[in-house]
Write a protein that holds these residues in place. Sequence first.
Motif, PDB file in Angstrom:
ATOM      1  N   ASP A 149      -3.705  -3.487 -10.220  1.00  0.00           N
ATOM      2  CA  ASP A 149      -3.576  -4.889  -9.834  1.00  0.00           C
ATOM      3  C   ASP A 149      -4.651  -5.717 -10.520  1.00  0.00           C
ATOM      4  O   ASP A 149      -5.793  -5.271 -10.663  1.00  0.00           O
ATOM      5  CB  ASP A 149      -3.714  -4.981  -8.305  1.00  0.00           C
ATOM      6  CG  ASP A 149      -4.215  -6.330  -7.823  1.00  0.00           C
ATOM      7  OD1 ASP A 149      -3.443  -7.291  -7.878  1.00  0.00           O
ATOM      8  OD2 ASP A 149      -5.384  -6.415  -7.398  1.00  0.00           O
ATOM      9  N   GLU A 150      -4.284  -6.940 -10.922  1.00  0.00           N
ATOM     10  CA  GLU A 150      -5.237  -7.820 -11.596  1.00  0.00           C
ATOM     11  C   GLU A 150      -6.112  -8.603 -10.634  1.00  0.00           C
ATOM     12  O   GLU A 150      -7.228  -8.976 -10.981  1.00  0.00           O
ATOM     13  CB  GLU A 150      -4.490  -8.799 -12.497  1.00  0.00           C
ATOM     14  CG  GLU A 150      -4.004  -8.175 -13.778  1.00  0.00           C
ATOM     15  CD  GLU A 150      -3.883  -9.177 -14.899  1.00  0.00           C
ATOM     16  OE1 GLU A 150      -4.516  -8.956 -15.950  1.00  0.00           O
ATOM     17  OE2 GLU A 150      -3.161 -10.166 -14.730  1.00  0.00           O
ATOM     18  N   TYR A 151      -5.627  -8.926  -9.452  1.00  0.00           N
ATOM     19  CA  TYR A 151      -6.406  -9.744  -8.539  1.00  0.00           C
ATOM     20  C   TYR A 151      -7.735  -9.088  -8.184  1.00  0.00           C
ATOM     21  O   TYR A 151      -8.776  -9.744  -8.148  1.00  0.00           O
ATOM     22  CB  TYR A 151      -5.625 -10.027  -7.255  1.00  0.00           C
ATOM     23  CG  TYR A 151      -4.602 -11.121  -7.345  1.00  0.00           C
ATOM     24  CD1 TYR A 151      -4.889 -12.328  -7.963  1.00  0.00           C
ATOM     25  CD2 TYR A 151      -3.327 -10.957  -6.797  1.00  0.00           C
ATOM     26  CE1 TYR A 151      -3.940 -13.347  -8.036  1.00  0.00           C
ATOM     27  CE2 TYR A 151      -2.374 -11.966  -6.859  1.00  0.00           C
ATOM     28  CZ  TYR A 151      -2.692 -13.165  -7.477  1.00  0.00           C
ATOM     29  OH  TYR A 151      -1.753 -14.169  -7.541  1.00  0.00           O
ATOM     30  N   GLY A 152      -7.730  -7.796  -7.892  1.00  0.00           N
ATOM     31  CA  GLY A 152      -8.930  -7.116  -7.404  1.00  0.00           C
ATOM     32  C   GLY A 152     -10.115  -7.140  -8.369  1.00  0.00           C
ATOM     33  O   GLY A 152     -11.096  -7.822  -8.102  1.00  0.00           O
ATOM     34  N   PRO A 153     -10.086  -6.318  -9.408  1.00  0.00           N
ATOM     35  CA  PRO A 153      -8.976  -5.449  -9.804  1.00  0.00           C
ATOM     36  C   PRO A 153      -8.910  -4.223  -8.897  1.00  0.00           C
ATOM     37  O   PRO A 153      -9.939  -3.757  -8.391  1.00  0.00           O
ATOM     38  CB  PRO A 153      -9.346  -5.048 -11.230  1.00  0.00           C
ATOM     39  CG  PRO A 153     -10.845  -5.030 -11.231  1.00  0.00           C
ATOM     40  CD  PRO A 153     -11.267  -6.143 -10.314  1.00  0.00           C
ATOM     41  N   SER A 154      -7.702  -3.717  -8.675  1.00  0.00           N
ATOM     42  CA  SER A 154      -7.497  -2.639  -7.720  1.00  0.00           C
ATOM     43  C   SER A 154      -6.544  -1.594  -8.282  1.00  0.00           C
ATOM     44  O   SER A 154      -5.754  -1.874  -9.178  1.00  0.00           O
ATOM     45  CB  SER A 154      -6.904  -3.188  -6.411  1.00  0.00           C
ATOM     46  OG  SER A 154      -7.601  -4.302  -5.932  1.00  0.00           O
ATOM     47  N   VAL A 155      -6.627  -0.390  -7.716  1.00  0.00           N
ATOM     48  CA  VAL A 155      -5.625   0.652  -7.934  1.00  0.00           C
ATOM     49  C   VAL A 155      -5.120   1.055  -6.562  1.00  0.00           C
ATOM     50  O   VAL A 155      -5.909   1.384  -5.668  1.00  0.00           O
ATOM     51  CB  VAL A 155      -6.204   1.875  -8.674  1.00  0.00           C
ATOM     52  CG1 VAL A 155      -5.172   3.001  -8.745  1.00  0.00           C
ATOM     53  CG2 VAL A 155      -6.654   1.487 -10.080  1.00  0.00           C
ATOM     54  N   LEU A 156      -3.807   0.997  -6.361  1.00  0.00           N
ATOM     55  CA  LEU A 156      -3.208   1.286  -5.068  1.00  0.00           C
ATOM     56  C   LEU A 156      -2.156   2.377  -5.214  1.00  0.00           C
ATOM     57  O   LEU A 156      -1.484   2.481  -6.240  1.00  0.00           O
ATOM     58  CB  LEU A 156      -2.545   0.034  -4.470  1.00  0.00           C
ATOM     59  CG  LEU A 156      -3.416  -1.197  -4.235  1.00  0.00           C
ATOM     60  CD1 LEU A 156      -3.481  -2.069  -5.490  1.00  0.00           C
ATOM     61  CD2 LEU A 156      -2.876  -2.025  -3.084  1.00  0.00           C
ATOM     62  N   GLU A 157      -1.998   3.168  -4.153  1.00  0.00           N
ATOM     63  CA  GLU A 157      -0.983   4.216  -4.127  1.00  0.00           C
ATOM     64  C   GLU A 157       0.132   3.808  -3.171  1.00  0.00           C
ATOM     65  O   GLU A 157      -0.114   3.279  -2.088  1.00  0.00           O
ATOM     66  CB  GLU A 157      -1.583   5.550  -3.688  1.00  0.00           C
ATOM     67  CG  GLU A 157      -0.591   6.703  -3.699  1.00  0.00           C
ATOM     68  CD  GLU A 157      -1.215   8.046  -3.346  1.00  0.00           C
ATOM     69  OE1 GLU A 157      -0.452   9.015  -3.132  1.00  0.00           O
ATOM     70  OE2 GLU A 157      -2.454   8.126  -3.271  1.00  0.00           O
ATOM     71  N   PHE A 158       1.381   4.058  -3.595  1.00  0.00           N
ATOM     72  CA  PHE A 158       2.559   3.755  -2.794  1.00  0.00           C
ATOM     73  C   PHE A 158       3.475   4.979  -2.731  1.00  0.00           C
ATOM     74  O   PHE A 158       3.461   5.819  -3.632  1.00  0.00           O
ATOM     75  CB  PHE A 158       3.351   2.591  -3.412  1.00  0.00           C
ATOM     76  CG  PHE A 158       2.640   1.267  -3.384  1.00  0.00           C
ATOM     77  CD1 PHE A 158       2.820   0.397  -2.322  1.00  0.00           C
ATOM     78  CD2 PHE A 158       1.801   0.894  -4.422  1.00  0.00           C
ATOM     79  CE1 PHE A 158       2.174  -0.838  -2.297  1.00  0.00           C
ATOM     80  CE2 PHE A 158       1.152  -0.334  -4.404  1.00  0.00           C
ATOM     81  CZ  PHE A 158       1.332  -1.204  -3.327  1.00  0.00           C
ATOM     82  N   THR A 159       4.307   5.047  -1.690  1.00  0.00           N
ATOM     83  CA  THR A 159       5.349   6.060  -1.645  1.00  0.00           C
ATOM     84  C   THR A 159       6.442   5.672  -2.638  1.00  0.00           C
ATOM     85  O   THR A 159       6.484   4.534  -3.122  1.00  0.00           O
ATOM     86  CB  THR A 159       5.972   6.159  -0.245  1.00  0.00           C
ATOM     87  OG1 THR A 159       6.715   4.950   0.023  1.00  0.00           O
ATOM     88  CG2 THR A 159       4.893   6.346   0.825  1.00  0.00           C
ATOM     89  N   PRO A 160       7.374   6.586  -2.950  1.00  0.00           N
ATOM     90  CA  PRO A 160       8.472   6.214  -3.850  1.00  0.00           C
ATOM     91  C   PRO A 160       9.305   5.044  -3.335  1.00  0.00           C
ATOM     92  O   PRO A 160       9.928   4.333  -4.117  1.00  0.00           O
ATOM     93  CB  PRO A 160       9.306   7.497  -3.931  1.00  0.00           C
ATOM     94  CG  PRO A 160       8.326   8.590  -3.672  1.00  0.00           C
ATOM     95  CD  PRO A 160       7.387   8.035  -2.649  1.00  0.00           C
ATOM     96  N   ALA A 161       9.299   4.819  -2.010  1.00  0.00           N
ATOM     97  CA  ALA A 161      10.038   3.698  -1.431  1.00  0.00           C
ATOM     98  C   ALA A 161       9.223   2.418  -1.434  1.00  0.00           C
ATOM     99  O   ALA A 161       9.676   1.391  -0.925  1.00  0.00           O
ATOM    100  CB  ALA A 161      10.459   4.032   0.000  1.00  0.00           C
ATOM    101  N   GLY A 162       8.006   2.449  -2.008  1.00  0.00           N
ATOM    102  CA  GLY A 162       7.210   1.243  -2.149  1.00  0.00           C
ATOM    103  C   GLY A 162       6.282   0.939  -0.995  1.00  0.00           C
ATOM    104  O   GLY A 162       5.743  -0.176  -0.922  1.00  0.00           O
ATOM    105  N   VAL A 163       6.052   1.889  -0.084  1.00  0.00           N
ATOM    106  CA  VAL A 163       5.189   1.660   1.075  1.00  0.00           C
ATOM    107  C   VAL A 163       3.745   2.032   0.744  1.00  0.00           C
ATOM    108  O   VAL A 163       3.486   3.131   0.218  1.00  0.00           O
ATOM    109  CB  VAL A 163       5.677   2.461   2.301  1.00  0.00           C
ATOM    110  CG1 VAL A 163       4.745   2.229   3.497  1.00  0.00           C
ATOM    111  CG2 VAL A 163       7.105   2.073   2.658  1.00  0.00           C
ATOM    112  N   PHE A 164       2.819   1.142   1.056  1.00  0.00           N
ATOM    113  CA  PHE A 164       1.397   1.336   0.749  1.00  0.00           C
ATOM    114  C   PHE A 164       0.851   2.586   1.429  1.00  0.00           C
ATOM    115  O   PHE A 164       1.108   2.849   2.604  1.00  0.00           O
ATOM    116  CB  PHE A 164       0.610   0.113   1.206  1.00  0.00           C
ATOM    117  CG  PHE A 164      -0.886   0.249   1.065  1.00  0.00           C
ATOM    118  CD1 PHE A 164      -1.496   0.159  -0.173  1.00  0.00           C
ATOM    119  CD2 PHE A 164      -1.675   0.473   2.179  1.00  0.00           C
ATOM    120  CE1 PHE A 164      -2.872   0.286  -0.303  1.00  0.00           C
ATOM    121  CE2 PHE A 164      -3.051   0.590   2.069  1.00  0.00           C
ATOM    122  CZ  PHE A 164      -3.648   0.504   0.822  1.00  0.00           C
TER     123      PHE A 164
END
Length: 495
Positions: A149-164
Amino acid sequence: MRPIAIIAGLLLATPAGAATFVSQYAVAGGAVDLSGLSGTGNSRLGGFGSDLIYDAGSGLFTGMSDRGPGGGVLPYAPRTQTFSLGIDRATGAIDGFQVQATTLFRQSNGATFNGLNPLLLTGNAATLGGSLDPEGLARLPNGNLLVSDEYGPSVLEFTPAGVFVRSFATPDNLVPRTAAGGTNYVDGRPTITTGRQDNRGFEGLTVSPDGKTAYAILQDPLVNEGRNGANADGRYSRNVRIVSFDVASGQSTGQYIYQLESLADVNGRIDGTANDFAASAQGRSIGVSAIQALSNGTLLVLERDNRGLGVDDPTAASPVGSKRLYRIDLTGATNVAGLSLAGTNDLPAGVVPVGKSATPYLDIAAALRAAGLTVPEKIEGFAFGPRLADGSYTLILATDNDFSVTQNGAGTQFDVCTSGGAGITAQVALGAPCPTGTALIQNYLYSFRISEAEYAQLTGSVPEPASWAMTIAGIALVGFAARRRRRGTAVGAAA
């Protein structure tokens, strides 16, 4: 560790022009995706080339949008678009495009993330909340997704269905702060004096083939890691940080310097001097869009300028200087996690940047021009696609068309209509018809072909056809979303 001289020799051997252009495919602007959302922009199929991944098992690609139309001032649920491409297995030419699934990124409470900037979304420039500007996409061995992500910058993990699932720990020196030390995720210089430049956060993301290490790369140097006269200013620097993360813990394990191509070299490819980039463009208008790990420990980096067909130049009037893929190697590079480059455009004595091929693996702009095509501004995603009948491989690139939306100084949003390069253009109200002879800016997909021998030289191995894409990049299909519909949603044209 391999000696630096040997690394340099390996990279210098990378063949320029090893990938051969095959075809362009244009996806019409303004089509509707499968999100089920309504309202201008909320369901628009656009900007899905912010990054691109491929699943060899299903034969499907997944592209990702960024913060949506309006540049962070219009509500938008960031998402991925899983789609099929008709790829001729004899030639590698693209002859079709259909969206198969649209997946929205959701917070733990079920609410969607939002492309609105943090101040507009939370009322506080120091609070990210549910603001998300996704730019880089990778897949872990367990099927989950990593998103940068550019805002943070951040790295986030999600499930295949897009859930944080979780956030990785962002190194403190990358967080944008004011002179008083306060966090500010919205404003740029001179309000922020340290950390990432505004809209120049983690632009690219990849995962090592073993799934243990993630690499995120900033688009440009930190706001304070450069110099203009007596002032610290990252816009004048070439030195971009690559950050490594331990996937298991989510903690950063190192930072390394990737050096952008020099402004003098970029300007040297532009006829005359009237259209040359200014010195302040070095670390602002030249930057990185994507990164991908290869099976032999090296990586490919997509470097580009901010010129070409796009919302800021809908007739492609300004000359393009750079759209290139480079091969890099982190072996022997100095870990600069504890080192500041504030106020300098140069690396301190003893600091070794990542090894970088002296010539590009692929000069994208040159290949498109040679084919008589207009060069788009934002070529932002690439992935190795299916293996062809003769053993060669496909390399697919994708553009971000910014949803064909721009804004004026007062913040009013408009759709951008164009007849194409060297043509005519107009701005109309969001959702209004384009004037006759014009249309919304298209998203473009490009197919290149790499021979089996060239592919082996690039990666160091030739995997089995059904699994080679996973071996190359350690990234793959997002997986189908809860919202799945088996029909195409966009029309396009091959060139």
